[in-house]
Design a protein around this motif. Structure first.
Motif, PDB file in Angstrom:
ATOM      1  N   ILE A   1       5.844   4.308   9.898  1.00 46.58           N
ATOM      2  CA  ILE A   1       6.738   4.644   8.431  1.00 46.58           C
ATOM      3  C   ILE A   1       5.815   4.463   7.245  1.00 46.58           C
ATOM      4  CG2 ILE A   1       8.771   3.937   7.118  1.00 46.58           C
ATOM      5  CD1 ILE A   1      10.350   3.634   9.865  1.00 46.58           C
ATOM      6  N   ARG A   2       5.425   3.219   7.285  1.00 42.95           N
ATOM      7  CA  ARG A   2       4.392   2.787   6.183  1.00 42.95           C
ATOM      8  C   ARG A   2       3.358   3.683   6.039  1.00 42.95           C
ATOM      9  NH1 ARG A   2       5.337  -2.949   8.071  1.00 42.95           N
ATOM     10  NH2 ARG A   2       6.777  -3.976   6.684  1.00 42.95           N
ATOM     11  N   GLY A   3       2.829   4.044   7.065  1.00 45.73           N
ATOM     12  CA  GLY A   3       1.468   5.088   7.030  1.00 45.73           C
ATOM     13  C   GLY A   3       1.898   6.493   6.504  1.00 45.73           C
ATOM     14  N   LEU A   4       3.126   6.802   6.939  1.00 42.08           N
ATOM     15  CA  LEU A   4       3.713   8.162   6.535  1.00 42.08           C
ATOM     16  C   LEU A   4       3.707   8.232   4.967  1.00 42.08           C
ATOM     17  CD1 LEU A   4       6.012   9.594   9.179  1.00 42.08           C
ATOM     18  CD2 LEU A   4       3.982  10.619   8.138  1.00 42.08           C
ATOM     19  N   LEU A   5       4.295   7.018   4.661  1.00 43.20           N
ATOM     20  CA  LEU A   5       4.515   6.913   3.221  1.00 43.20           C
ATOM     21  C   LEU A   5       3.417   6.922   2.326  1.00 43.20           C
ATOM     22  CD1 LEU A   5       7.513   4.299   3.525  1.00 43.20           C
ATOM     23  CD2 LEU A   5       7.753   6.522   2.234  1.00 43.20           C
ATOM     24  N   THR A   6       2.600   6.125   2.899  1.00 43.12           N
ATOM     25  CA  THR A   6       1.385   6.248   2.174  1.00 43.12           C
ATOM     26  C   THR A   6       0.368   7.619   2.145  1.00 43.12           C
ATOM     27  OG1 THR A   6       0.705   3.958   2.715  1.00 43.12           O
ATOM     28  CG2 THR A   6      -1.220   5.155   2.173  1.00 43.12           C
ATOM     29  N   ARG A   7       0.487   8.244   3.132  1.00 42.90           N
ATOM     30  CA  ARG A   7      -0.302   9.721   3.247  1.00 42.90           C
ATOM     31  C   ARG A   7       0.920  10.571   2.319  1.00 42.90           C
ATOM     32  NH1 ARG A   7      -0.348   8.607   8.300  1.00 42.90           N
ATOM     33  NH2 ARG A   7       1.116  10.144   9.173  1.00 42.90           N
ATOM     34  N   LEU A   8       2.106  10.490   2.359  1.00 42.20           N
ATOM     35  CA  LEU A   8       2.932  11.324   1.544  1.00 42.20           C
ATOM     36  C   LEU A   8       2.689  11.057  -0.054  1.00 42.20           C
ATOM     37  CD1 LEU A   8       4.700  13.537   2.024  1.00 42.20           C
ATOM     38  CD2 LEU A   8       6.886  11.920   2.162  1.00 42.20           C
ATOM     39  N   LYS A   9       2.585   9.776  -0.109  1.00 44.60           N
ATOM     40  CA  LYS A   9       2.382   9.779  -1.848  1.00 44.60           C
ATOM     41  C   LYS A   9       1.017  10.383  -2.241  1.00 44.60           C
ATOM     42  CE  LYS A   9       3.180   5.233  -1.474  1.00 44.60           C
ATOM     43  NZ  LYS A   9       3.055   3.727  -2.045  1.00 44.60           N
TER      44      LYS A   9
END
Length: 190
Positions: free
Chosen positions: A20-28
């Protein structure tokens, strides 16, 4: 050859928190368009099934088994309810909306704080206070719950394990059909 430890519920949920943290970072950092939309849909799906499984399996056990479990769980459920509402709002806005990135940043901050709180308070205590074999069995229960969980947020359903168990499978089926139709429709436009 050394025997590797079988994954327990804490390992499983920590792994998902990192995803989840990784997806949030990539999405931002993503620019608008199909790739950003696909990443956001992955995030929505992961958060929806993750939170549903926690509400059905983890939180009820923490509430019963931890000394002050009611306090620990009620704080997490409140945070999860807020995140569901924010995620549903982002879902309705869409990744190309001018306010999407600002609202995503707020969600990312809240989700990250929530995950850290779960990890340091709820997960750590469950690992200390429950037998290892029970934590391993809980991982299997979480995987099963995730298999029939809704794939997008439904804030009106609530955070109750009983409500999730009753409403979750029909809502999940609807979500999966809706997703298949959406994917088919996109493929036809290419």
């Amino acid at each position: 050859m050394a025997k590797t430890r079988e994954q327990d519920v804490v390992d499983l949920l920590l792994e998902q928190h990192e995803q989840i943290r990784g997806l949030l970072t990539r999405l931002k950092g993503a620019t608008a368009g199909p790739a950003k939309r696909a990443m956001f849909e992955d995030l929505v799906r992961l958060l929806a099934v993750h939170e549903t499984a926690e509400e059905e399996i983890l939180h009820p056990i923490a509430r019963r088994e931890l000394l002050d479990g009611e306090r620990v769980v009620s704080g997490r459920l409140h945070e999860e309810a807020e995140a569901k509402r924010a995620l549903a709002e982002l879902y309705e806005l869409g990744v190309d909306h001018p306010r999407f990135d600002v609202k995503l940043a707020a969600l990312a901050e809240a989700v990250t704080a929530h995950a850290s709180q779960e990890e340091t308070e709820e997960f750590a205590r469950l690992r200390r206070e429950l037998p290892a074999d029970r934590l391993r069995r809980m991982a299997g229960a979480v995987r099963t719950a995730e298999a029939v969980a809704p794939t997008r947020p439904h804030p009106a359903v609530g955070e109750s394990a009983v409500v999730n168990l009753l409403a979750g499978p029909p809502v999940a089926l609807f979500d999966r059909i809706r997703g298949a139709i959406r994917d088919w429709s996109r493929a036809q436009r290419r």
